[in-house]
Design a protein around this motif. Structure first.
Motif, PDB file in Angstrom:
ATOM      1  N   PRO A 136       0.825  -1.210   0.000  1.00 53.78           N
ATOM      2  CA  PRO A 136       0.000   0.000   0.000  1.00 53.78           C
ATOM      3  C   PRO A 136       0.862   1.265   0.000  1.00 53.78           C
ATOM      4  O   PRO A 136       1.990   1.279   0.497  1.00 53.78           O
ATOM      5  CB  PRO A 136      -0.806  -0.134   1.303  1.00 53.78           C
ATOM      6  N   VAL A 137       0.316   2.321  -0.572  1.00 52.79           N
ATOM      7  CA  VAL A 137       1.042   3.584  -0.669  1.00 52.79           C
ATOM      8  C   VAL A 137       1.342   4.118   0.727  1.00 52.79           C
ATOM      9  O   VAL A 137       0.504   4.068   1.631  1.00 52.79           O
ATOM     10  CB  VAL A 137       0.209   4.610  -1.464  1.00 52.79           C
ATOM     11  N   ILE A 138       2.560   4.631   0.911  1.00 50.17           N
ATOM     12  CA  ILE A 138       2.972   5.191   2.193  1.00 50.17           C
ATOM     13  C   ILE A 138       2.237   6.509   2.418  1.00 50.17           C
ATOM     14  O   ILE A 138       2.359   7.445   1.623  1.00 50.17           O
ATOM     15  CB  ILE A 138       4.492   5.412   2.233  1.00 50.17           C
ATOM     16  N   GLU A 139       1.473   6.591   3.497  1.00 55.06           N
ATOM     17  CA  GLU A 139       0.759   7.819   3.836  1.00 55.06           C
ATOM     18  C   GLU A 139       1.681   8.783   4.581  1.00 55.06           C
ATOM     19  O   GLU A 139       2.759   8.400   5.045  1.00 55.06           O
ATOM     20  CB  GLU A 139      -0.476   7.499   4.685  1.00 55.06           C
ATOM     21  N   HIS A 140       1.213  10.017   4.704  1.00 56.64           N
ATOM     22  CA  HIS A 140       2.051  11.045   5.349  1.00 56.64           C
ATOM     23  C   HIS A 140       2.354  10.693   6.799  1.00 56.64           C
ATOM     24  O   HIS A 140       3.481  10.881   7.271  1.00 56.64           O
ATOM     25  CB  HIS A 140       1.349  12.405   5.265  1.00 56.64           C
ATOM     26  N   ASN A 141       1.367  10.157   7.513  1.00 56.91           N
ATOM     27  CA  ASN A 141       1.581   9.823   8.919  1.00 56.91           C
ATOM     28  C   ASN A 141       2.400   8.549   9.111  1.00 56.91           C
ATOM     29  O   ASN A 141       2.700   8.172  10.240  1.00 56.91           O
ATOM     30  CB  ASN A 141       0.239   9.702   9.646  1.00 56.91           C
ATOM     31  N   GLN A 142       2.766   7.876   8.005  1.00 57.96           N
ATOM     32  CA  GLN A 142       3.602   6.677   8.095  1.00 57.96           C
ATOM     33  C   GLN A 142       5.051   6.940   7.687  1.00 57.96           C
ATOM     34  O   GLN A 142       5.832   5.999   7.609  1.00 57.96           O
ATOM     35  CB  GLN A 142       3.033   5.585   7.172  1.00 57.96           C
ATOM     36  N   ARG A 143       5.407   8.192   7.451  1.00 63.96           N
ATOM     37  CA  ARG A 143       6.729   8.495   6.900  1.00 63.96           C
ATOM     38  C   ARG A 143       7.867   8.128   7.837  1.00 63.96           C
ATOM     39  O   ARG A 143       8.995   7.906   7.390  1.00 63.96           O
ATOM     40  CB  ARG A 143       6.802   9.976   6.522  1.00 63.96           C
ATOM     41  N   PHE A 144       7.610   8.069   9.138  1.00 66.67           N
ATOM     42  CA  PHE A 144       8.655   7.708  10.089  1.00 66.67           C
ATOM     43  C   PHE A 144       8.692   6.204  10.366  1.00 66.67           C
ATOM     44  O   PHE A 144       9.545   5.743  11.122  1.00 66.67           O
ATOM     45  CB  PHE A 144       8.482   8.470  11.404  1.00 66.67           C
ATOM     46  N   ASP A 145       7.763   5.464   9.772  1.00 65.72           N
ATOM     47  CA  ASP A 145       7.729   4.019   9.973  1.00 65.72           C
ATOM     48  C   ASP A 145       8.615   3.273   8.986  1.00 65.72           C
ATOM     49  O   ASP A 145       8.803   2.062   9.125  1.00 65.72           O
ATOM     50  CB  ASP A 145       6.285   3.503   9.840  1.00 65.72           C
ATOM     51  N   PHE A 146       9.152   3.996   7.996  1.00 61.93           N
ATOM     52  CA  PHE A 146       9.966   3.363   6.963  1.00 61.93           C
ATOM     53  C   PHE A 146      11.371   3.969   6.983  1.00 61.93           C
ATOM     54  O   PHE A 146      11.525   5.190   7.080  1.00 61.93           O
ATOM     55  CB  PHE A 146       9.336   3.541   5.588  1.00 61.93           C
ATOM     56  N   GLU A 147      12.346   3.102   6.865  1.00 59.47           N
ATOM     57  CA  GLU A 147      13.742   3.524   6.887  1.00 59.47           C
ATOM     58  C   GLU A 147      14.117   4.197   5.571  1.00 59.47           C
ATOM     59  O   GLU A 147      13.600   3.848   4.505  1.00 59.47           O
ATOM     60  CB  GLU A 147      14.645   2.308   7.120  1.00 59.47           C
ATOM     61  N   ARG A 148      15.008   5.175   5.666  1.00 62.53           N
ATOM     62  CA  ARG A 148      15.527   5.836   4.470  1.00 62.53           C
ATOM     63  C   ARG A 148      16.875   5.219   4.113  1.00 62.53           C
ATOM     64  O   ARG A 148      17.790   5.162   4.938  1.00 62.53           O
ATOM     65  CB  ARG A 148      15.699   7.331   4.715  1.00 62.53           C
ATOM     66  N   VAL A 149      17.011   4.767   2.876  1.00 60.79           N
ATOM     67  CA  VAL A 149      18.240   4.124   2.416  1.00 60.79           C
ATOM     68  C   VAL A 149      18.614   4.746   1.080  1.00 60.79           C
ATOM     69  O   VAL A 149      17.799   5.406   0.432  1.00 60.79           O
ATOM     70  CB  VAL A 149      18.057   2.596   2.260  1.00 60.79           C
ATOM     71  N   PRO A 150      19.868   4.567   0.616  1.00 60.16           N
ATOM     72  CA  PRO A 150      20.235   5.065  -0.711  1.00 60.16           C
ATOM     73  C   PRO A 150      19.304   4.516  -1.779  1.00 60.16           C
ATOM     74  O   PRO A 150      18.983   3.321  -1.801  1.00 60.16           O
ATOM     75  CB  PRO A 150      21.673   4.557  -0.883  1.00 60.16           C
ATOM     76  N   ALA A 151      18.867   5.393  -2.685  1.00 57.52           N
ATOM     77  CA  ALA A 151      17.875   5.004  -3.688  1.00 57.52           C
ATOM     78  C   ALA A 151      18.397   3.902  -4.604  1.00 57.52           C
ATOM     79  O   ALA A 151      17.638   3.014  -5.006  1.00 57.52           O
ATOM     80  CB  ALA A 151      17.467   6.234  -4.508  1.00 57.52           C
ATOM     81  N   VAL A 152      19.686   3.935  -4.938  1.00 60.19           N
ATOM     82  CA  VAL A 152      20.248   2.898  -5.810  1.00 60.19           C
ATOM     83  C   VAL A 152      20.194   1.539  -5.121  1.00 60.19           C
ATOM     84  O   VAL A 152      19.888   0.522  -5.747  1.00 60.19           O
ATOM     85  CB  VAL A 152      21.696   3.260  -6.202  1.00 60.19           C
ATOM     86  N   VAL A 153      20.487   1.506  -3.840  1.00 61.22           N
ATOM     87  CA  VAL A 153      20.437   0.241  -3.097  1.00 61.22           C
ATOM     88  C   VAL A 153      19.006  -0.275  -3.027  1.00 61.22           C
ATOM     89  O   VAL A 153      18.758  -1.479  -3.165  1.00 61.22           O
ATOM     90  CB  VAL A 153      21.025   0.426  -1.686  1.00 61.22           C
ATOM     91  N   GLU A 154      18.050   0.617  -2.823  1.00 64.22           N
ATOM     92  CA  GLU A 154      16.646   0.204  -2.789  1.00 64.22           C
ATOM     93  C   GLU A 154      16.227  -0.377  -4.133  1.00 64.22           C
ATOM     94  O   GLU A 154      15.513  -1.383  -4.193  1.00 64.22           O
ATOM     95  CB  GLU A 154      15.765   1.409  -2.430  1.00 64.22           C
ATOM     96  N   LEU A 155      16.672   0.246  -5.220  1.00 57.49           N
ATOM     97  CA  LEU A 155      16.359  -0.268  -6.552  1.00 57.49           C
ATOM     98  C   LEU A 155      16.956  -1.658  -6.755  1.00 57.49           C
ATOM     99  O   LEU A 155      16.292  -2.557  -7.285  1.00 57.49           O
ATOM    100  CB  LEU A 155      16.880   0.700  -7.614  1.00 57.49           C
ATOM    101  N   CYS A 156      18.196  -1.847  -6.316  1.00 56.58           N
ATOM    102  CA  CYS A 156      18.837  -3.157  -6.470  1.00 56.58           C
ATOM    103  C   CYS A 156      18.153  -4.209  -5.609  1.00 56.58           C
ATOM    104  O   CYS A 156      18.044  -5.376  -6.009  1.00 56.58           O
ATOM    105  CB  CYS A 156      20.321  -3.050  -6.107  1.00 56.58           C
ATOM    106  N   TRP A 157      17.703  -3.813  -4.427  1.00 62.48           N
ATOM    107  CA  TRP A 157      16.996  -4.755  -3.550  1.00 62.48           C
ATOM    108  C   TRP A 157      15.701  -5.214  -4.199  1.00 62.48           C
ATOM    109  O   TRP A 157      15.371  -6.409  -4.195  1.00 62.48           O
ATOM    110  CB  TRP A 157      16.710  -4.094  -2.207  1.00 62.48           C
ATOM    111  N   GLN A 158      14.948  -4.296  -4.788  1.00 57.99           N
ATOM    112  CA  GLN A 158      13.709  -4.676  -5.444  1.00 57.99           C
ATOM    113  C   GLN A 158      13.972  -5.469  -6.725  1.00 57.99           C
ATOM    114  O   GLN A 158      13.104  -6.219  -7.186  1.00 57.99           O
ATOM    115  CB  GLN A 158      12.883  -3.426  -5.760  1.00 57.99           C
ATOM    116  N   ALA A 159      15.183  -5.308  -7.292  1.00 57.90           N
ATOM    117  CA  ALA A 159      15.537  -6.027  -8.516  1.00 57.90           C
ATOM    118  C   ALA A 159      16.090  -7.416  -8.233  1.00 57.90           C
ATOM    119  O   ALA A 159      16.520  -8.096  -9.162  1.00 57.90           O
ATOM    120  CB  ALA A 159      16.556  -5.220  -9.310  1.00 57.90           C
ATOM    121  N   GLY A 160      16.103  -7.830  -6.966  1.00 56.69           N
ATOM    122  CA  GLY A 160      16.488  -9.201  -6.646  1.00 56.69           C
ATOM    123  C   GLY A 160      17.845  -9.363  -6.015  1.00 56.69           C
ATOM    124  O   GLY A 160      18.213 -10.482  -5.633  1.00 56.69           O
TER     125      GLY A 160
END
Length: 326
Positions: A136-160
């Motif tokens: 589900p889409v991250i809502e504004h009140n959930q912004r602190f519930d998710f960790e911030r990581v480098p965008a390239v690493v997040e892309l690679c994680w989702q790519a397997g």
């Protein structure tokens, strides 16, 4: 098929003479479960097996790039403007009057230089780390519930790829404690620096080409008005943009498809060529070349830049203004 056509007709209306008529008889709430089910089924197709080696290669290139740049900037100093994002690689900054300054400062001023850092060469770009790709889409009140990581690493994680904790938290801000560059840089010979610069430039090209391939397969969004990036099928709803003055605090983002420059910013800098003066002057700004900061840094160590940058660098271009000729 008949049921699907009936839903299509009820929602869009019959087509006549090439025109589409919208119908208000269909309840959009009834269509939502079908859309959500289709989104959930898309997760079964990811990650794409053929893209997993690309994601792993990107992670490896990113670590090598951070290590190489952190080593080279200990030998070739980086200058950063105190009042704007301008960066210059050299012992002294240039005298080109391109400082944008603070909001109330006059424009087109000479930069005020201070010592730069790794962040000035490799601009950090972070994104929310999702628990699963199709969630589900991250809502504004959930912004602190998710960790911030480098965008390239997040892309690679989702790519397997399977990034380690070091990959997830390896960014330019804490690289000194993890990769830290090569020890004893002061004792390295020019040949050793050239070898390091060659590896760094190769890692830079590998990183950008790999990210470009991944963004063609996996959805990545960027805000039209700021540098916020989101890796996933839809952007988040955290109100962090702040581009509109009428917003009481911050505004929602306006998402569009992201490119490689959004995840790996090239950070264009002025490039000093052999025919240029020791300090770049404002009078010659129309003659000087540019280059990505990583490419310019590697050329300082004796690396020949790839031919695709020759036009940007203006390798054979003139240096002096026309008015200086006698």
């Amino acid at each position: 098929m008949a049921l699907r056509r009936k839903l299509w007709v009820d929602f869009w209306g019959e087509l006549s003479n090439g025109q589409r008529f919208y119908s208000s008889k269909f309840d959009l709430k009834k269509l939502r479960p079908m859309i959500m089910k289709r989104i959930e089924n898309r997760a079964k197709d990811y990650p794409i097996r053929d893209m997993v080696p690309v994601a792993r290669e990107v992670l490896k290139a990113r670590a090598l790039l951070i290590r190489g740049v952190s080593t080279l900037i200990k030998v070739f100093p980086v200058q950063a403007c105190k009042f704007c994002p301008e960066v210059f690689i050299g012992e002294k900054g240039h005298l080109i009057q391109t400082c944008r300054g603070f909001r109330r400062r006059a424009k087109n001023r000479v930069h005020e230089w201070i010592s730069g850092s790794l962040d000035d060469i490799l601009v950090p770009v972070e994104a929310f780390h999702l628990r699963k790709m199709f969630q589900p889409v991250i809502e504004h009140n959930q912004r602190f519930d998710f960790e911030r990581v480098p965008a390239v690493v997040e892309l690679c994680w989702q790519a397997g790829a399977d990034p380690t904790d070091q990959d997830l938290h390896l960014n330019t801000r804490n690289s000194d404690g993890i990769v830290g560059g090569v020890h004893g840089v002061e004792s390295l010979s020019p040949e050793d620096l050239t070898v390091i610069a060659n590896g760094t430039l190769k890692a830079w090209e590998t990183l950008r080409s790999g990210v470009q391939r991944l963004t063609l397969v996996y959805p990545v969004k960027v805000c039209e008005h700021c540098s916020e990036v989101h890796v996933g099928p839809s952007g988040h709803k955290a109100r962090l943009c702040g581009v509109f003055k009428y917003e009481s605090w911050r505004g929602t983002h306006f998402w569009k498809k992201a490119g490689v420059d959004d995840l790996v910013p090239p950070k264009i800098v002025w490039h000093r060529r052999p025919q240029d003066p020791p300090v770049l002057l404002d009078e010659g700004r129309g003659y000087y070349g540019h280059a990505p900061a990583v490419v310019d840094l590697c050329t300082k160590a004796g690396v020949v830049p790839p031919t695709k940058y020759f036009t940007m660098i203006k390798v054979l271009g003139r240096s002096e203004p026309v008015g200086s000729e006698h």
